[in-house]
Design a protein around this motif. Structure first.
Motif, PDB file in Angstrom:
ATOM      1  N   VAL A   1       0.890  -1.173  -0.045  1.00 59.06           N
ATOM      2  CA  VAL A   1       0.086   0.110   0.116  1.00 59.06           C
ATOM      3  C   VAL A   1       0.789   1.373  -0.095  1.00 59.06           C
ATOM      4  N   TRP A   2       1.987   1.303   0.818  1.00 64.71           N
ATOM      5  CA  TRP A   2       2.678   2.330   0.964  1.00 64.71           C
ATOM      6  C   TRP A   2       3.643   2.840  -0.359  1.00 64.71           C
ATOM      7  N   LEU A   3       3.924   1.601  -0.971  1.00 61.69           N
ATOM      8  CA  LEU A   3       4.740   1.706  -2.200  1.00 61.69           C
ATOM      9  C   LEU A   3       3.884   2.285  -3.361  1.00 61.69           C
ATOM     10  N   SER A   4       2.520   1.613  -3.214  1.00 58.91           N
ATOM     11  CA  SER A   4       1.598   2.230  -4.233  1.00 58.91           C
ATOM     12  C   SER A   4       1.385   3.816  -4.093  1.00 58.91           C
ATOM     13  N   ALA A   5       1.197   3.999  -2.972  1.00 54.89           N
ATOM     14  CA  ALA A   5       0.850   5.457  -2.729  1.00 54.89           C
ATOM     15  C   ALA A   5       2.270   6.522  -2.936  1.00 54.89           C
ATOM     16  N   ALA A   6       3.383   5.936  -2.677  1.00 52.77           N
ATOM     17  CA  ALA A   6       4.660   6.772  -2.902  1.00 52.77           C
ATOM     18  C   ALA A   6       4.506   6.870  -4.681  1.00 52.77           C
ATOM     19  N   SER A   7       4.655   5.701  -5.300  1.00 55.67           N
ATOM     20  CA  SER A   7       4.567   5.895  -6.685  1.00 55.67           C
ATOM     21  C   SER A   7       3.589   6.702  -7.322  1.00 55.67           C
ATOM     22  N   ALA A   8       2.511   6.600  -6.796  1.00 57.18           N
ATOM     23  CA  ALA A   8       1.218   7.716  -7.212  1.00 57.18           C
ATOM     24  C   ALA A   8       1.751   9.027  -7.031  1.00 57.18           C
ATOM     25  N   ILE A   9       2.195   9.385  -5.981  1.00 62.15           N
ATOM     26  CA  ILE A   9       2.370  10.892  -5.515  1.00 62.15           C
ATOM     27  C   ILE A   9       3.820  11.152  -6.294  1.00 62.15           C
TER      28      ILE A   9
ATOM     29  N   TRP B   1      -5.976   9.060 -14.434  1.00 60.82           N
ATOM     30  CA  TRP B   1      -5.405   7.860 -15.174  1.00 60.82           C
ATOM     31  C   TRP B   1      -4.122   7.470 -14.969  1.00 60.82           C
ATOM     32  N   ALA B   2      -3.286   8.458 -14.900  1.00 65.91           N
ATOM     33  CA  ALA B   2      -1.842   8.057 -14.563  1.00 65.91           C
ATOM     34  C   ALA B   2      -1.460   7.293 -13.465  1.00 65.91           C
ATOM     35  N   ILE B   3      -2.272   7.334 -12.413  1.00 66.16           N
ATOM     36  CA  ILE B   3      -2.015   6.721 -11.258  1.00 66.16           C
ATOM     37  C   ILE B   3      -3.106   5.467 -11.002  1.00 66.16           C
ATOM     38  N   SER B   4      -3.817   5.313 -11.834  1.00 66.10           N
ATOM     39  CA  SER B   4      -4.885   4.144 -11.768  1.00 66.10           C
ATOM     40  C   SER B   4      -4.286   2.864 -11.597  1.00 66.10           C
ATOM     41  N   PRO B   5      -3.025   2.470 -12.222  1.00 64.63           N
ATOM     42  CA  PRO B   5      -2.522   1.184 -11.711  1.00 64.63           C
ATOM     43  C   PRO B   5      -2.218   1.165 -10.412  1.00 64.63           C
ATOM     44  N   TYR B   6      -1.575   2.274  -9.731  1.00 66.14           N
ATOM     45  CA  TYR B   6      -1.167   1.947  -8.202  1.00 66.14           C
ATOM     46  C   TYR B   6      -2.585   2.126  -7.374  1.00 66.14           C
ATOM     47  N   LEU B   7      -3.345   2.833  -7.722  1.00 67.06           N
ATOM     48  CA  LEU B   7      -4.644   2.784  -7.046  1.00 67.06           C
ATOM     49  C   LEU B   7      -5.554   1.277  -6.673  1.00 67.06           C
ATOM     50  N   MET B   8      -5.183   0.632  -7.948  1.00 68.07           N
ATOM     51  CA  MET B   8      -5.713  -0.727  -8.283  1.00 68.07           C
ATOM     52  C   MET B   8      -4.848  -1.749  -7.197  1.00 68.07           C
ATOM     53  N   LEU B   9      -3.750  -1.552  -7.470  1.00 62.06           N
ATOM     54  CA  LEU B   9      -2.589  -2.659  -6.598  1.00 62.06           C
ATOM     55  C   LEU B   9      -2.641  -2.087  -5.186  1.00 62.06           C
ATOM     56  N   GLY B  10      -2.868  -0.826  -4.446  1.00 62.66           N
ATOM     57  CA  GLY B  10      -3.112  -0.503  -3.289  1.00 62.66           C
ATOM     58  C   GLY B  10      -4.555  -1.052  -2.762  1.00 62.66           C
TER      59      GLY B  10
ATOM     60  N   LEU C   1       7.791  -3.974  -9.532  1.00 64.68           N
ATOM     61  CA  LEU C   1       8.010  -4.204 -10.985  1.00 64.68           C
ATOM     62  C   LEU C   1       7.403  -2.878 -11.935  1.00 64.68           C
ATOM     63  N   VAL C   2       5.929  -2.815 -11.374  1.00 69.35           N
ATOM     64  CA  VAL C   2       5.195  -1.746 -11.985  1.00 69.35           C
ATOM     65  C   VAL C   2       5.819  -0.242 -11.691  1.00 69.35           C
ATOM     66  N   SER C   3       5.934  -0.206 -10.388  1.00 65.52           N
ATOM     67  CA  SER C   3       6.632   1.178  -9.922  1.00 65.52           C
ATOM     68  C   SER C   3       8.112   1.421 -10.582  1.00 65.52           C
ATOM     69  N   ILE C   4       8.862   0.327 -10.629  1.00 61.49           N
ATOM     70  CA  ILE C   4      10.357   0.626 -11.374  1.00 61.49           C
ATOM     71  C   ILE C   4      10.004   1.026 -12.680  1.00 61.49           C
ATOM     72  N   PHE C   5       9.257   0.281 -13.410  1.00 62.92           N
ATOM     73  CA  PHE C   5       8.889   0.520 -14.707  1.00 62.92           C
ATOM     74  C   PHE C   5       8.486   1.771 -15.066  1.00 62.92           C
TER      75      PHE C   5
ATOM     76  N   PRO D   1       0.343   4.004 -18.369  1.00 60.00           N
ATOM     77  CA  PRO D   1      -0.794   3.328 -17.550  1.00 60.00           C
ATOM     78  C   PRO D   1      -1.195   2.066 -18.335  1.00 60.00           C
ATOM     79  N   PHE D   2      -1.483   2.126 -19.866  1.00 61.50           N
ATOM     80  CA  PHE D   2      -1.692   0.950 -20.403  1.00 61.50           C
ATOM     81  C   PHE D   2      -0.889  -0.074 -20.476  1.00 61.50           C
ATOM     82  N   LEU D   3       0.522   0.129 -20.299  1.00 61.52           N
ATOM     83  CA  LEU D   3       1.417  -0.890 -20.413  1.00 61.52           C
ATOM     84  C   LEU D   3       1.525  -1.473 -18.839  1.00 61.52           C
ATOM     85  N   GLN D   4       1.427  -0.429 -17.768  1.00 58.68           N
ATOM     86  CA  GLN D   4       1.235  -0.979 -16.485  1.00 58.68           C
ATOM     87  C   GLN D   4       0.194  -1.803 -16.115  1.00 58.68           C
ATOM     88  N   TRP D   5      -1.149  -1.530 -16.756  1.00 61.70           N
ATOM     89  CA  TRP D   5      -2.112  -2.158 -16.366  1.00 61.70           C
ATOM     90  C   TRP D   5      -1.964  -3.794 -16.729  1.00 61.70           C
TER      91      TRP D   5
END
Length: 202
Positions: free
Chosen positions: A67-75, A108-117, A139-143, A168-172
């Motif tokens: 959750v924290w990694l997803s939040a940090a990546s989104a920010i 839309w840009a942070i939607s992959p991180y929202l789903m993972l979190g 992996l999604v965050s690093i990419f 985001p398409f690729l991250q999804w």
């Protein structure tokens, strides 16, 4: 029988002045031996249950890291998106449009991180479920971070803003793989174990 004897049936403490026989409670007139046996019979037996190691409450820490990694990546994504658009150089009348742009494309840009979190908070019953989500988030965050840094800072381009739509398409794809593994039959615990795990985590 000593004067400190307590009756197992009525909890009366025998006094030195009591005239009842030593084997009998002066208060309830019951024999100490029979009352003691009755009290022992009322003690419930405790059944030991083997706990699945996968249901250790420590797995909550792994879900929290996801959750924290997803939040940090989104920010960080929103921060780089703001830097790329440079709203501080816009006229005031264009800022309203920029805010609308950020609300739409930023989400839309942070939607992959929202789903993972979100999934990490729900699927935290076993390590088999939390581990794929954590690895997928890494992996999604690093990419995502590498792509944005490469596009915005290392090789900036006038058309670089398109990356916030395409990335985001690729991250999804990675999100779909991680969530599919986490929700697969391999990762889900048996029904009884899942119920026990929920009880332990409450």
């Amino acid at each position: 029988m000593t004067s400190s004897t307590t009756c197992p049936a009525c909890n009366y403490a025998r006094q030195p002045t009591d005239d009842a026989p030593d084997w009998q409670c002066p208060n309830c007139q019951k024999a100490y031996v029979k009352s003691a046996r009755f009290a022992q019979d009322q003690v419930p037996e405790v059944e030991l249950i083997d706990v699945d190691p996968d249901l250790d409450p420590s797995i909550q820490a792994e879900s929290a890291r996801t959750v924290w990694l997803s939040a940090a990546s989104a920010i960080s994504t929103l921060a780089m998106m703001t830097y790329a658009s440079q709203p501080w150089e816009m006229p005031f009348d264009l800022l309203i449009g920029w805010i609308g742009f950020m609300c739409g494309f930023g989400t839309w840009a942070i939607s992959p991180y929202l789903m993972l979190g979100s999934k990490a908070r729900k699927l935290n019953a076993t390590t088999r479920q939390s581990l794929p989500l954590f690895v997928g988030t890494v992996l999604v965050s690093i990419f995502g971070a590498y792509t944005l840094v490469e596009t915005i800072f290392i090789h900036p381009d006038a058309q670089g803003g398109v990356v916030f739509i395409v990335l985001p398409f690729l991250q999804w794809i990675g999100v779909a793989v991680a969530v599919s593994i986490a929700e697969s039959k391999w990762a889900k615990p048996p029904t009884d174990d899942a119920t026990l795990g929920d009880a332990m985590l409450k």
